[in-house]
Design a protein around this motif. Structure first.
Motif, PDB file in Angstrom:
ATOM      1  N   ILE A   1       1.642  -1.395  -0.556  1.00  0.00           N
ATOM      2  CA  ILE A   1       0.177  -0.032   0.384  1.00  0.00           C
ATOM      3  C   ILE A   1       0.658   1.617  -0.172  1.00  0.00           C
ATOM      4  CG2 ILE A   1      -1.664   1.671   1.152  1.00  0.00           C
ATOM      5  CD1 ILE A   1      -2.581  -0.883   2.681  1.00  0.00           C
ATOM      6  N   PRO A   2       0.818   2.532  -0.927  1.00  0.00           N
ATOM      7  CA  PRO A   2       1.612   3.428  -1.519  1.00  0.00           C
ATOM      8  C   PRO A   2       0.985   4.899   0.193  1.00  0.00           C
ATOM      9  CG  PRO A   2      -0.419   3.713  -2.766  1.00  0.00           C
ATOM     10  CD  PRO A   2      -0.180   2.079  -1.733  1.00  0.00           C
ATOM     11  N   ARG A   3       1.966   5.095   0.425  1.00  0.00           N
ATOM     12  CA  ARG A   3       2.266   5.633   1.557  1.00  0.00           C
ATOM     13  C   ARG A   3       1.337   7.159   1.546  1.00  0.00           C
ATOM     14  NH1 ARG A   3       6.611   5.149   1.798  1.00  0.00           N
ATOM     15  NH2 ARG A   3       7.724   7.988   1.569  1.00  0.00           N
ATOM     16  N   GLU A   4       0.299   7.813   2.195  1.00  0.00           N
ATOM     17  CA  GLU A   4       0.025   9.719   2.007  1.00  0.00           C
ATOM     18  C   GLU A   4       1.018  10.289   1.977  1.00  0.00           C
ATOM     19  OE1 GLU A   4      -2.207  12.317   4.558  1.00  0.00           O
ATOM     20  OE2 GLU A   4      -3.638  10.358   4.612  1.00  0.00           O
ATOM     21  N   GLY A   5       0.347  10.381   0.442  1.00  0.00           N
ATOM     22  CA  GLY A   5       1.894  11.659   0.514  1.00  0.00           C
ATOM     23  C   GLY A   5       2.709  11.363  -0.344  1.00  0.00           C
ATOM     24  N   GLU A   6       3.085  10.031  -0.219  1.00  0.00           N
ATOM     25  CA  GLU A   6       4.456   9.824  -1.040  1.00  0.00           C
ATOM     26  C   GLU A   6       3.732   9.847  -3.023  1.00  0.00           C
ATOM     27  OE1 GLU A   6       5.611   4.955  -2.471  1.00  0.00           O
ATOM     28  OE2 GLU A   6       3.917   5.456  -0.892  1.00  0.00           O
ATOM     29  N   ALA A   7       4.768  10.596  -3.492  1.00  0.00           N
ATOM     30  CA  ALA A   7       4.469  10.310  -5.248  1.00  0.00           C
ATOM     31  C   ALA A   7       5.233   8.987  -5.842  1.00  0.00           C
ATOM     32  CB  ALA A   7       5.509  11.875  -5.280  1.00  0.00           C
TER      33      ALA A   7
ATOM     34  N   LEU B   1      -9.003   1.032  -1.911  1.00  0.00           N
ATOM     35  CA  LEU B   1      -8.746   2.123  -2.314  1.00  0.00           C
ATOM     36  C   LEU B   1      -7.646   3.057  -2.939  1.00  0.00           C
ATOM     37  CD1 LEU B   1     -11.140   4.725  -3.754  1.00  0.00           C
ATOM     38  CD2 LEU B   1     -10.779   5.115  -0.898  1.00  0.00           C
ATOM     39  N   VAL B   2      -7.821   3.676  -3.641  1.00  0.00           N
ATOM     40  CA  VAL B   2      -6.070   4.792  -3.875  1.00  0.00           C
ATOM     41  C   VAL B   2      -6.334   5.828  -4.327  1.00  0.00           C
ATOM     42  CG1 VAL B   2      -3.524   5.057  -4.970  1.00  0.00           C
ATOM     43  CG2 VAL B   2      -4.363   3.427  -3.931  1.00  0.00           C
ATOM     44  N   ILE B   3      -6.550   7.150  -3.969  1.00  0.00           N
ATOM     45  CA  ILE B   3      -6.574   8.822  -4.268  1.00  0.00           C
ATOM     46  C   ILE B   3      -5.505   9.203  -4.203  1.00  0.00           C
ATOM     47  CG2 ILE B   3      -8.286  10.431  -4.049  1.00  0.00           C
ATOM     48  CD1 ILE B   3     -10.091   8.707  -2.650  1.00  0.00           C
ATOM     49  N   GLY B   4      -5.168   9.977  -5.813  1.00  0.00           N
ATOM     50  CA  GLY B   4      -4.496  10.849  -5.737  1.00  0.00           C
ATOM     51  C   GLY B   4      -4.648  11.484  -5.967  1.00  0.00           C
ATOM     52  N   GLY B   5      -3.245  12.655  -6.749  1.00  0.00           N
ATOM     53  CA  GLY B   5      -3.639  13.554  -6.669  1.00  0.00           C
ATOM     54  C   GLY B   5      -2.474  14.535  -7.715  1.00  0.00           C
ATOM     55  N   ASN B   6      -2.655  14.459  -8.854  1.00  0.00           N
ATOM     56  CA  ASN B   6      -1.295  15.702  -9.603  1.00  0.00           C
ATOM     57  C   ASN B   6      -1.712  16.626 -10.231  1.00  0.00           C
ATOM     58  OD1 ASN B   6      -2.681  14.956 -12.811  1.00  0.00           O
ATOM     59  ND2 ASN B   6      -2.246  12.515 -12.508  1.00  0.00           N
TER      60      ASN B   6
ATOM     61  N   TYR C   1      -8.614  17.381  -3.547  1.00  0.00           N
ATOM     62  CA  TYR C   1      -8.169  18.710  -4.395  1.00  0.00           C
ATOM     63  C   TYR C   1      -7.347  19.704  -3.321  1.00  0.00           C
ATOM     64  CZ  TYR C   1      -6.070  22.449  -7.029  1.00  0.00           C
ATOM     65  OH  TYR C   1      -5.180  23.782  -7.533  1.00  0.00           O
ATOM     66  N   ARG C   2      -8.319  19.763  -2.503  1.00  0.00           N
ATOM     67  CA  ARG C   2      -7.897  21.052  -1.170  1.00  0.00           C
ATOM     68  C   ARG C   2      -6.808  19.729  -0.232  1.00  0.00           C
ATOM     69  NH1 ARG C   2     -13.561  21.820  -1.050  1.00  0.00           N
ATOM     70  NH2 ARG C   2     -13.881  20.392   0.683  1.00  0.00           N
ATOM     71  N   LYS C   3      -7.308  18.871  -0.319  1.00  0.00           N
ATOM     72  CA  LYS C   3      -5.896  17.806   0.406  1.00  0.00           C
ATOM     73  C   LYS C   3      -4.940  17.910  -0.332  1.00  0.00           C
ATOM     74  CE  LYS C   3      -4.787  13.815   2.825  1.00  0.00           C
ATOM     75  NZ  LYS C   3      -5.514  12.987   3.748  1.00  0.00           N
ATOM     76  N   TYR C   4      -4.660  17.469  -1.707  1.00  0.00           N
ATOM     77  CA  TYR C   4      -2.955  17.774  -2.393  1.00  0.00           C
ATOM     78  C   TYR C   4      -3.216  19.139  -2.773  1.00  0.00           C
ATOM     79  CZ  TYR C   4      -1.124  18.312  -6.652  1.00  0.00           C
ATOM     80  OH  TYR C   4      -0.084  18.054  -7.726  1.00  0.00           O
ATOM     81  N   VAL C   5      -3.361  20.123  -2.812  1.00  0.00           N
ATOM     82  CA  VAL C   5      -3.147  21.539  -2.246  1.00  0.00           C
ATOM     83  C   VAL C   5      -2.076  21.601  -1.257  1.00  0.00           C
ATOM     84  CG1 VAL C   5      -3.385  24.359  -2.477  1.00  0.00           C
ATOM     85  CG2 VAL C   5      -4.203  22.884  -3.872  1.00  0.00           C
ATOM     86  N   LYS C   6      -2.589  20.566   0.341  1.00  0.00           N
ATOM     87  CA  LYS C   6      -2.356  21.142   1.480  1.00  0.00           C
ATOM     88  C   LYS C   6      -1.038  20.485   1.375  1.00  0.00           C
ATOM     89  CE  LYS C   6      -3.749  20.690   6.144  1.00  0.00           C
ATOM     90  NZ  LYS C   6      -4.531  19.855   6.760  1.00  0.00           N
ATOM     91  N   LEU C   7      -1.217  18.920   0.599  1.00  0.00           N
ATOM     92  CA  LEU C   7       0.122  18.587   0.696  1.00  0.00           C
ATOM     93  C   LEU C   7       1.862  18.795  -0.010  1.00  0.00           C
ATOM     94  CD1 LEU C   7      -1.100  14.765   0.438  1.00  0.00           C
ATOM     95  CD2 LEU C   7       0.139  15.794   2.484  1.00  0.00           C
ATOM     96  N   GLN C   8       0.756  20.015  -0.766  1.00  0.00           N
ATOM     97  CA  GLN C   8       2.300  20.074  -1.811  1.00  0.00           C
ATOM     98  C   GLN C   8       2.548  21.765  -1.152  1.00  0.00           C
ATOM     99  OE1 GLN C   8       2.107  18.641  -4.103  1.00  0.00           O
ATOM    100  NE2 GLN C   8       2.427  19.203  -5.218  1.00  0.00           N
ATOM    101  N   GLY C   9       1.880  22.123   0.194  1.00  0.00           N
ATOM    102  CA  GLY C   9       2.433  22.853   0.519  1.00  0.00           C
ATOM    103  C   GLY C   9       2.013  24.385   0.716  1.00  0.00           C
TER     104      GLY C   9
END
Length: 176
Positions: A3-9, A37-42, A168-176
């Motif tokens: 399982i990939p880790r949250e925040g991992e690319a 389940l995997v949810i990702g953002g790019n 998407y809000r979580k993605y932006v937050k992880l991008q810092g």
């Protein structure tokens, strides 16, 4: 299955039924990951086609993969609304190298008003003959097209109001 880790690319690898690589997305940030389940953002990620050509995605996207559903969903955030591109595919697997699935040609494009069109039926028929898709796969895929359309009509899962915006809000937050 790992399982990939949250925040991992991670990379996303799409294959065809015959095992040949179809497309590779260079980097997607994991927003949520479980066994199923995997949810990702790019955003503006490099995509490499089987023939070596590359292109860069144009807008932020939230990707939804499920280990028990024969489709994956990409919600693209554009200025005029959210567009969805749904690949009819095998369930995903993840193996430390990448999240992987088999692309079965059929696609459903969903517009911001939730109208949709089924794409690439001719490509599906051609590849079905060329790669000898088994009848059982054909039935599974067609049943999953119907299930996907049900989700669109009911606005459930990734089509639910605010689903894409939330991730998407979580993605932006992880991008810092």
């Amino acid at each position: 299955m790992a399982i990939p880790r949250e925040g991992e690319a991670i990379q996303i690898h799409s294959y065809k039924h015959d095992g040949n690589i179809h497309r590779v997305w260079e980097e997607t940030i994991v927003l949520k990951a479980t066994n199923n389940l995997v949810i990702g953002g790019n955003d503006r990620t490099i995509v490499t086609e089987a023939d070596g050509r590359t292109w860069i995605t144009r807008e932020p996207a939230i990707c939804y993969f499920h280990a028990r559903q024969w489709f994956n969903i990409i919600g693209m955030l554009r200025t005029d609304g959210i567009y969805y591109y749904c690949n009819i595919s095998s369930p995903f697997v993840y193996d430390q190298e990448a999240l992987k699935y088999i692309d079965y040609d059929l696609d459903v494009k969903v517009f911001p008003d939730m109208s949709y069109i089924l794409l690439d039926e001719d490509e599906y028929e051609q590849h079905s003959r060329q790669m000898n898709y088994p009848d059982v796969i054909d039935k599974i895929l067609k049943r999953n097209v119907d299930h996907l359309i049900y989700l669109i009509h009911q606005r459930k899962g990734p089509f639910a109001h605010d689903f894409i915006e939330k991730w998407y809000r979580k993605y932006v937050k992880l991008q810092g």
